[in-house]
Structures are given as structure tokens and as C-alpha cells.
Scaffold this motif. Structure first.
Motif: not given
Length: 538
Positions: A229-233, A236, A333, A335-336
Motif C-alpha cells: 500500500d506504499w504510494d510513491e506518487r 495525482i 496526493n 496518500n503520498y
């Protein structure tokens, strides 16, 4: 004789012996006599190159000559006693002349590790272990004076090659040059060319050697995995953005210019190309086998003076309504989490080191593969005193170099005539060579040196060379300071091709895809083969 006098006499004698010892090199090979019997040529089949005892061009001085092109060479001289590299200054020095230049090949020496008593010098090859490799190497993008230390990792027991970072470049001429490496007991190493220091480094500095002699204390955990679930963006597309109702994605980038008019004097009835009136059918042409002969086409000379020939059509122009494909604007983002990296763990191969563990030198070898002949080695020296090395340089190399330089200057003046380099131009080129040695220009060094060499051969383009290198310097500096790339130049299109429209300005509601489509058009234009301007495209 009293005890005091005996002690004084012993002290004086000891001092004299030390002075005599300090004034003598540990090894000196001037090649005044044939190398046979003192040097051993490798007996391996792959080394077909023939070594010769020959004079340096224009001198009475002899050296060890690489006599044939495109061959592998290997030759070795075992020392009478091993040379240790610990706890004292050691000077490695030799002279080499690239009499026919050096386009692709090496002219370096290998200082071979002490071998066991069963080792045969005729087995010398590329796999023979060495302590240090030092000297010029040039081929393709490689243009450097190597200094490589093979050091044993005390934890693993494996030998690792440690390369000097940003080494000096190889002199570009065909003159004699002296290469000197001075190893100091405080872990310092200095590289000199013709007695002038070109590089200073520390064996234990990670900034000076790659890889560093001392491994890092920690390393990335090879077993650590990035969470699913790691978000690197970082950005978005905005999920709430909606394409404006008036956004027409089907509108073409260009439309016909309805206001354009045919230029006066346009030759509608003249073709752009005509049969070459001077062409004649070859005598051996066979219509049945070769087909009907047709004269080759040439440009219609009437079209050269007219605005154009053939059927005229209205040109295209930028479509003011063009917006391209709509894309939702980017937002931060929520969730970044950043760029994921594995956690650091202690390096099992880490060790501390006060001084490099140099292996003793038991022999000197030359093992190279070169495309050029005429490489002449001379005055190979190992000493424990810099003064000894400098004295030999002054006595043996300096007179030859001065003579060669005078001869080269006379030949250049005779060939170039009035366009020979002025004193100012020489100073400019000297500065440019120093710029080429700047560490952050390393990826561009070979190209910069090629440009400088062309400039020296054609002094009338000195300003152009200077401007070219300044542009490279500023470009690289810009990248370093700002971390980005300068915009690539747009390919120049033929004059008759109408300009592509600029992408429409977007508002907060969305972004235009015109940039990408225009880049594709430019790439097509840039790769297309050049053609003569069409008279219809006006």
C-alpha cells in the motif's frame, strides 16, 4: 682511538651510507642495452605482438618498442628483491612516447604482486595478480591516466580493484611524456605528468577512489520489501475535475489558411523536376532486360527564379480553436508517502583501516592490447626519494622533450603558415585543457578534447571552439545547480513548411495534450530526410 672518536666515525659512515642508499633508485631500467635476458616475453599464445629494442624517433636514446598494430603484448621483469609500499614514500615513474598517436590502446604498467617460487614468468598474462596498475589508456570515451589499486578485504579475503576518481587525461600529442605516482606514508597519492602535479588523492577517501577502500558501515537491507500500500506518487489527477463543455478534443492542430493567395509569378504549368537534358542512355542498356530507359530527374531551373511551380494549394495555419486531448489537472496526493527505501542494516563486510594493506611488488609487467604501433617505453623507475625521480626526469626526459617540442613547433609553423597559433591562442587552449579536467565534466571530457584538438589544427576557429566549450560548461553547471535538463533544441524544419501551432493555454479546469502531440510532430520533422523546398508550400 678513543671510544668517543669511534662512535663519531661510525655515525659519519652510517650517514654517508644512508645518503648513498637514498640517492639510488630501487629499480631503474633505461633500456640502454637490449632487454633480452632481463625481461621475459610472455609465452601465452594470445600475445603475438613483437617487442623491439629501438631508438626513439629523432634521438639516439633507446627504449622498449611496441612494433606492430592491433596485437596483444605482454612482457615482465622480475625484481631482484621485493619492494614494500608501507611506511615510506614510494615513487613509481616511467616514460612513454606515442610516436604514432594513440587512438585505441593502453600504455600502462602493472606492478605485479610477489609470486611464489614455483611461478614461471612466461605465464604472465591478464590474470596475473597485480598491486597497482598505472599509466595512460585511451579508446572511445575512455581517456585517462589509470591509477588502480588492488586491495585485499581483510573480512572477505577477496581482492577488489579501487579506481582513482577523475584521473587526468592522456596528453594528445606524439611527444615523450613522464608519468609519476608518488605514494606517501600518510595515505596520500599524487599523480604527475612531466613533473607537474595533475591529481592529489587520499587512499582512504571515498571521494577519491571507487569503490572506497573502507566499505560503508551500513547497507540497504536486501530482505526488506516495499509494502503493497506504499504510494510513491507525489501528484495525482484531480478526481473531481470535469472537462469543460466547450473543450473540443477533435479540433485539428492545423487548418487551411483561407485568406492565403497564390504568389504572383507562380508557374502552374511547370513541373518541379524535369528530365536531365544532358543525360544519355548507356550503350550497354538492354530494354528487354533492363526495362525502358528513363533519364534521371533534375530540379527545374525555371522554378529557381519563380516563387514556385506546379499546382498551387493554400497552406495550412495554426488552428486557434485547437486544445488537444483534455487531461485532469494534477493535485497533491493525500496518500503520498515518499520514495520508498529499504532500511539500513550493519554491513557484514565493514572494516576499519588506518593504512592500505599494500602487497609487496615482485615484478613489473606491461600487458596491453593496442591498435597502434610505435609506443615506446623508457626509463622505468621505482624509488623511495622524490628527488631521485626528479633528477632522472631532468637528465633523461627533459632534453628529449625540449627537442621534440621545438621540432613539432617548426613543423606546425611550416604546415600552417600564417595561421599558426598565436601566444594568446596557445594560452586559451591551455586553459581549455584544464577545463576538460574538471571532475564534473568527466562524461564530456573526450568530446571536449576532440573539439580542442580540431581547434588547434585550425587556429581560425579558436573563437568557435571557445564558445562551444563554454556552452557545455554552462549547460552542465545548470544541471548541477538546478537538477534539471535544459530544453532540447527544436529541429529546424524546411522554410516552406508552415509553422506548427502553439498549444492552447489551459485554465484551472484542465490541461492540454497539445504539448505531447507537438513533440511527436517535431520528432517526425526532425527525423525526416531533408528535401528541396516545394514551391506549393508557401
Amino acid at each position: 682511538m678513543t671510544t668517543a672518536w669511534r662512535a663519531l666515525l661510525l655515525l659519519v659512515v652510517s650517514a654517508v651510507l644512508v645518503q648513498i642508499r637514498a640517492s639510488e633508485p630501487l629499480l631503474y631500467e633505461p633500456f640502454d642495452e637490449s632487454f633480452e635476458g632481463r625481461w621475459v616475453v610472455s609465452g601465452k599464445d594470445e600475445y603475438k605482438g613483437v617487442w623491439k629494442h629501438a631508438k626513439s624517433d629523432g634521438h639516439e636514446d633507446y627504449g622498449l618498442l611496441v612494433s606492430e598494430k592491433a596485437k596483444k603484448y605482454a612482457i615482465i621483469k622480475e625484481l631482484d628483491f621485493p619492494v614494500t609500499l608501507k611506511d615510506e614514500t614510494v615513487v613509481l615513474q616511467f616514460e612513454v612516447r606515442l610516436q604514432n598517436g594513440l587512438e585505441c590502446g593502453g600504455s600502462y604498467l602493472k606492478y605485479i604482486r610477489l609470486q611464489d617460487s614455483t611461478w614461471d614468468a612466461k605465464e604472465f598474462d591478464n590474470e596475473t595478480p597485480y598491486s597497482i596498475m598505472f599509466g595512460p589508456d585511451k579508446c572511445g570515451s575512455t581517456n585517462k591516466v589509470h591509477f588502480i589499486l588492488k586491495h585485499k578485504n581483510p573480512k572477505t579475503g577477496k581482492y577488489v580493484e579501487h579506481h582513482l576518481k577523475f584521473p587526468p587525461s592522456v596528453p594528445y600529442d606524439k611527444l615523450s611524456h613522464v608519468y609519476t605516482a608518488i605514494l606517501k606514508p600518510d595515505n596520500e597519492v599524487r599523480i604527475l605528468i612531466d613533473g607537474e602535479e595533475k591529481k592529489k588523492a587520499n587512499f582512504l577517501s571515498a571521494d577519491d577512489f571507487e569503490p572506497a577502500l573502507i566499505p560503508p558501515k551500513t547497507i540497504p537491507d536486501p530482505d526488506d520489501k516495499k509494502p503493497e500500500d506504499w504510494d510513491e506518487r507525489a501528484k495525482i489527477p484531480d478526481p473531481d475535475a470535469v472537462k469543460p463543455e466547450d473543450w473540443d478534443e477533435d479540433a485539428p492542430m492545423e487548418i487551411v489558411d483561407e485568406e492565403a493567395t497564390k504568389p504572383e509569378g507562380w508557374l502552374d504549368d511547370e513541373p518541379e523536376e524535369i528530365d536531365d537534358p544532358e543525360a544519355a542512355k548507356p550503350e550497354d542498356w538492354d530494354d528487354e532486360e533492363d526495362g525502358e530507359w528513363e533519364a534521371p530527374k533534375i530540379d527545374n531551373p525555371k522554378c529557381e527564379e519563380a516563387p514556385g511551380c506546379g499546382e498551387w494549394t493554400k497552406p495550412m495555419k495554426q488552428n486557434p480553436a485547437y486544445k488537444g486531448k483534455w487531461h485532469a489537472p494534477l493535485i497533491d496526493n493525500p496518500n503520498y508517502k515518499g520514495v520508498w527505501k529499504p532500511q539500513e542494516i550493519p554491513n557484514p563486510d565493514y572494516f576499519e583501516l588506518d593504512k592500505p594493506e599494500f602487497d609487496p611488488i615482485g615484478a613489473i609487467g606491461i600487458e596491453i592490447w593496442t591498435m597502434q604501433d610505435g609506443i615506446l617505453f623508457d626509463n622505468i623507475l621505482i624509488a623511495d626519494d622524490e628527488k631521485v625521480a626528479n633528477s632522472i626526469l631532468e637528465k633523461t626526459w627533459k632534453p628529449k622533450y625540449d627537442l621534440e617540442k621545438e621540432k613539432e613547433k617548426a613543423e606546425e609553423e611550416a604546415a600552417a603558415g600564417p595561421s599558426t597559433l598565436s601566444d594568446l591562442q596557445k594560452k586559451v587552449f591551455d586553459v581549455l585543457y584544464k577545463i576538460a579536467d574538471i571532475p564534473f565534466l568527466e562524461p564530456y571530457k573526450s568530446k571536449i578534447i576532440d573539439v580542442i584538438e580540431k581547434g588547434e589544427k585550425q587556429p581560425n576557429i579558436t573563437i568557435g571552439v571557445l564558445v562551444s566549450i563554454v556552452v557545455v560548461f554552462v549547460t552542465v553547471l545548470f544541471k548541477i545547480l538546478f537538477g534539471g535538463k535544459k530544453p532540447a533544441a527544436v529541429p529546424v524544419k524546411p522554410a516552406a513548411v508552415s509553422k506548427k501551432p502553439q498549444p492552447a493555454t489551459t485554465d484551472a479546469a484542465g490541461s492540454s495534450g497539445a504539448d505531447k502531440e507537438e513533440e511527436k510532430e517535431d520528432e517526425k520533422d526532425g527525423t525526416a530526410a531533408p528535401r528541396r523546398r516545394s514551391r506549393r508550400e508557401t
